[in-house]
Motif scaffolding. Structure first.
Motif, short mmCIF file in Angstrom:
data_model
loop_
_atom_site.label_atom_id
_atom_site.label_comp_id
_atom_site.label_asym_id
_atom_site.label_seq_id
_atom_site.Cartn_x
_atom_site.Cartn_y
_atom_site.Cartn_z
N ILE A 1 0.85 -1.19 0.00
CA ILE A 1 0.00 0.00 0.00
C ILE A 1 0.89 1.24 0.00
N ILE A 2 0.60 2.16 -0.91
CA ILE A 2 1.32 3.43 -0.94
C ILE A 2 0.37 4.53 -0.50
N VAL A 3 0.81 5.32 0.45
CA VAL A 3 -0.02 6.42 0.94
C VAL A 3 0.62 7.73 0.53
N LEU A 4 -0.18 8.60 -0.08
CA LEU A 4 0.34 9.91 -0.46
C LEU A 4 0.13 10.88 0.70
N VAL A 5 1.18 11.56 1.08
CA VAL A 5 1.02 12.60 2.10
C VAL A 5 1.55 13.91 1.55
N LYS A 6 1.00 14.99 2.06
CA LYS A 6 1.34 16.31 1.55
C LYS A 6 1.61 17.25 2.70
N GLU A 7 2.66 18.02 2.57
CA GLU A 7 2.92 19.08 3.54
C GLU A 7 2.07 20.28 3.21
N VAL A 8 1.42 20.84 4.23
CA VAL A 8 0.60 22.04 4.00
C VAL A 8 0.81 23.02 5.14
N PRO A 9 0.48 24.30 4.91
CA PRO A 9 0.48 25.23 6.03
C PRO A 9 -0.66 24.85 6.98
N ASP A 10 -0.38 24.88 8.27
CA ASP A 10 -1.36 24.47 9.27
C ASP A 10 -2.61 25.35 9.20
N THR A 11 -3.78 24.71 9.10
CA THR A 11 -5.02 25.49 8.99
C THR A 11 -5.42 26.11 10.31
N TYR A 12 -4.72 25.74 11.39
CA TYR A 12 -5.03 26.36 12.67
C TYR A 12 -4.22 27.64 12.90
N GLY A 13 -3.45 28.04 11.87
CA GLY A 13 -2.70 29.28 11.99
C GLY A 13 -2.94 30.15 10.77
N ASP A 14 -2.31 31.33 10.73
CA ASP A 14 -2.43 32.20 9.58
C ASP A 14 -1.69 31.61 8.39
N ARG A 15 -2.29 31.67 7.23
CA ARG A 15 -1.62 31.18 6.03
C ARG A 15 -1.44 32.33 5.07
N GLU B 1 5.77 -1.88 -7.55
CA GLU B 1 4.60 -2.72 -7.78
C GLU B 1 3.63 -2.47 -6.63
N PHE B 2 2.65 -1.62 -6.83
CA PHE B 2 1.72 -1.35 -5.74
C PHE B 2 0.42 -2.11 -5.95
N ASP B 3 -0.26 -2.39 -4.84
CA ASP B 3 -1.61 -2.95 -4.93
C ASP B 3 -2.66 -1.87 -4.74
N LEU B 4 -2.35 -0.94 -3.83
CA LEU B 4 -3.34 0.08 -3.51
C LEU B 4 -2.65 1.40 -3.22
N VAL B 5 -3.18 2.47 -3.79
CA VAL B 5 -2.72 3.82 -3.47
C VAL B 5 -3.85 4.49 -2.70
N SER C 1 -16.85 -0.78 -5.45
CA SER C 1 -15.77 -1.74 -5.26
C SER C 1 -14.86 -1.70 -6.49
N ALA C 2 -13.64 -2.14 -6.30
CA ALA C 2 -12.69 -2.17 -7.41
C ALA C 2 -11.70 -3.29 -7.19
N ASN C 3 -11.25 -3.87 -8.29
CA ASN C 3 -10.16 -4.84 -8.20
C ASN C 3 -8.84 -4.10 -8.02
N LEU C 4 -7.92 -4.72 -7.34
CA LEU C 4 -6.59 -4.14 -7.17
C LEU C 4 -5.73 -4.53 -8.38
N PRO C 5 -4.76 -3.72 -8.74
CA PRO C 5 -4.39 -2.45 -8.12
C PRO C 5 -5.41 -1.35 -8.41
N ALA C 6 -5.51 -0.41 -7.44
CA ALA C 6 -6.48 0.68 -7.58
C ALA C 6 -5.98 1.90 -6.82
N VAL C 7 -6.62 3.03 -7.12
CA VAL C 7 -6.39 4.27 -6.38
C VAL C 7 -7.68 4.61 -5.65
N ILE C 8 -7.57 4.90 -4.34
CA ILE C 8 -8.75 5.38 -3.61
C ILE C 8 -8.41 6.67 -2.88
#
Lengths: 327, 258
Positions: free
Chosen positions: B3-17, B111-115, B169-176
């Motif tokens: 499983i591959i997980v995408l993460v993103k850096e963002v400015p914190d929404t609890y502060g001024d952006r 070779e990923f099964d799920l993103v 539903s979807a067969n793997l590999p897939a993106v969700i």
């Protein structure tokens, strides 16, 4: 086939479970009419295309292309195939799609397939000498930004409820679009349960008036006060994240950065402190009213009318004053 | 299962952006930078599955500036096994198209099964990267899932849309992509934090991925103008002396809001 207008704006609209056009359709066609000739692509379930096409014409589509999917359980891919076929025929100056979940899927897939540029979450469109420009409101309304494509028609997703303009009705002119399936793998829709309107209250997204409650309401039972004021005003009900996390109200009613963004005429915040996270979803409302017992609550910094007081005293009095006027 | 997980850096929404008014880019100095919370929930989903299913590999993929290593390490400390950080000066201000092409190229190397991704980021609010990846990688797509079941070879879940709720539903590999309805992230414990320092963190550039930022065949989205809105001014503030409800009613009526 007759040629499409040179200033065509391709507007993608899907139909709902009963064949009616999605709620964003009037705004999308209204925005398109201001910058060119709206041509609608109606993504319909089998048998609903022609009625939906008439609805699209009444909302301002000069011509309508009907794509009835042959595979209703395939998620998204038939819509993208239809858009690819329509864009090829129409050669539009821009493509407008709702920034809804389904709209984003179609826009993203189509842009990746055709290598088009995306302008995401627009709140308006305009035209300059070089083409169609998208207007955005960034970081919860703190900045105004415009964007466009380096070349080719931009794919613009439009925030739901953000467009007030409406187009003039056009005489119905529709045709069936021939679509060649791409055979791209799709997820399957195994079942669908239609939402039953449990309330006669307006929907939060796009509502003209919103009454929202926060942690200050204290409990799920006491949160009912928010609904009472909303019903007196004909307003939708919203909530802060704190109230949602406390279980007073479902997450679908959350207003804020990670919930629904509203730009209502009136926003009444009851027992909401006004964290930046919340303000990002409501500070573009025209008139903001706040009732909170903490006089230092940040919500007062942006409120047009603030009351430092107990919501359980102020709001019942407000409701009876408003009710008395109705009689 | 990988499983591959995408993460993103963002400015914190609890502060001024803030946006830089000259470049139109996010002013990274102005706010605290955090992993977007929805990405943490995506990671939590993957880790929960891995906890219950031995032999599951969870990896993080992030496209971010050089300084993002700390937030990526947080994901490793939560329990991901490895991470890939795509970092290149030419990605500064990348639009959705270039971002999707780059992430797709990075995903093609494994070779990923799920993103798994979040449904929408809190900074760009685009919410289209999952769809773009599915298209570029030729795999099924199921977005905006409010519940997810991962099984051997398939993924399914509930998908709230405007008119109701779909079961998909979807067969793997897939993106969700997932919504905030999914459980929040676990806190990294001391053991996890120590272990994260030894976990593999691969850095990739656009050249490694064979991507050209200024490919003339692809249209790009460009920012034309950026302006700061004047902050909203406070209006009247009254203290309830027993008649505030009536005063508020008068205000609403006077302004034709009632």
């Amino acid at each position: 086939m007759t040629e499409f207008p040179r200033d065509a704006i391709l507007v993608v609209v899907e139909t709902g479970p009963s064949g009616e056009l999605e709620k964003a359709a009037p705004g999308l066609l209204g925005a398109a009419a201001a910058v060119g000739t709206p041509i609608a692509l109606v993504l319909a379930s089998p048998g609903t295309g022609s009625a939906a096409a008439e609805e699209a014409a009444a909302l301002g589509a000069a011509r309508v292309l009907i794509a009835e999917t042959s595979d209703p359980s395939a998620l998204g891919v038939p819509s993208v195939d239809a858009l690819a076929a329509a864009a090829e025929q129409v050669q539009p100056d821009a493509i407008l799609i709702s920034h809804s979940l389904n709209g984003r899927d179609v826009a993203g897939r189509y842009a990746a397939r055709s290598r088009a540029a995306i302008s995401a979450d627009a709140i308006g469109v305009s035209r300059d000498d070089e083409g169609v420009v998208a207007h955005h409101s960034i970081y919860g309304g703190a900045y105004n930004v415009t964007s466009t494509s380096t070349f080719g028609a931009p794919v613009i997703t439009v925030r739901q409820g953000s467009i007030e303009a409406r187009a003039t009705a056009q005489p119905p002119a529709s045709e069936t679009l021939a679509v060649t399936p791409s055979e791209k793998p799709a997820a399957r829709i195994d079942s669908f349960e239609e939402a039953v309107a449990a309330t006669s209250r307006p929907e939060l997204r796009g509502a003209a008036k919103v009454v929202a409650g926060g942690r200050g309401l204290g409990s799920e039972e006491q949160f009912a006060l928010v609904g009472q004021l909303a019903d007196t005003l004909g307003a939708a009900v919203g909530a802060s994240r704190a109230a949602v996390d406390a279980g007073y109200i479902p997450q679908s009613q959350q207003v804020g950065q990670t919930g629904v963004s509203v730009s209502s005429q009136l926003y009444i915040a009851l027992g909401i402190s006004g964290a930046i996270q919340h303000r990002a979803g409501m500070q573009t409302a025209k008139t903001i009213v706040a009732v909170n017992k903490d006089s230092d609550a940040p919500i007062f910094e942006i409120a047009d009318f603030g009351v430092v007081g107990d919501v359980f005293k102020v709001v019942p009095q407000l409701i009876s004053a408003l009710e008395a006027r109705k009689k | 299962m990988k499983i591959i997980v995408l993460v993103k850096e963002v400015p914190d929404t609890y502060g001024d952006r803030k946006l830089n008014l000259e470049t139109g880019l996010a002013d990274r100095e102005a706010s605290e930078i955090v992993i977007d919370e929805i990405g943490e929930r995506a990671l939590e989903l993957a880790l929960t599955y891995a906890d219950a299913n031995a032999g599951t590999e969870v990896a993080i993929l992030s496209l971010a500036p050089e300084g993002a290593t700390a937030t990526i390490r947080k994901g490793l400390a939560m329990g991901a096994g490895s991470a890939t950080h795509v970092c290149d000066e030419a990605l500064r201000g990348a639009d959705l198209g270039l971002t999707a092409e780059t992430l797709a190229a990075a995903l093609r190397r494994v070779e990923f099964d799920l993103v798994i991704t979040g449904n929408v980021s809190t900074d760009g609010s685009g919410g289209m990267i999952p769809a773009m990846l599915a298209e570029l990688l030729d795999v099924p797509l199921a977005t905006g899932l409010s519940s997810v079941e991962i099984s051997d070879g398939a993924v399914s879940g509930t998908r709230p849309v405007e008119s109701g709720v779909q079961k998909v539903s979807a067969n793997l590999p897939a993106v969700i992509s997932i919504t905030e309805a999914l459980p929040g992230p676990r806190f990294p414990n001391f053991k996890g934090i120590m272990a994260a320092k030894k976990k593999p963190l691969e850095m990739l550039t656009l050249a490694d991925l064979g991507i050209t930022a200024d490919n003339p065949d692809a249209a790009r989205s460009i920012m034309l103008t950026v302006a700061e809105k004047p902050p909203r001014a406070a209006g009247v503030k009254i203290i309830d002396e027993g008649d505030a409800g009536e005063k508020l009613a008068a205000f609403l009526i006077e302004n034709r809001l009632a």
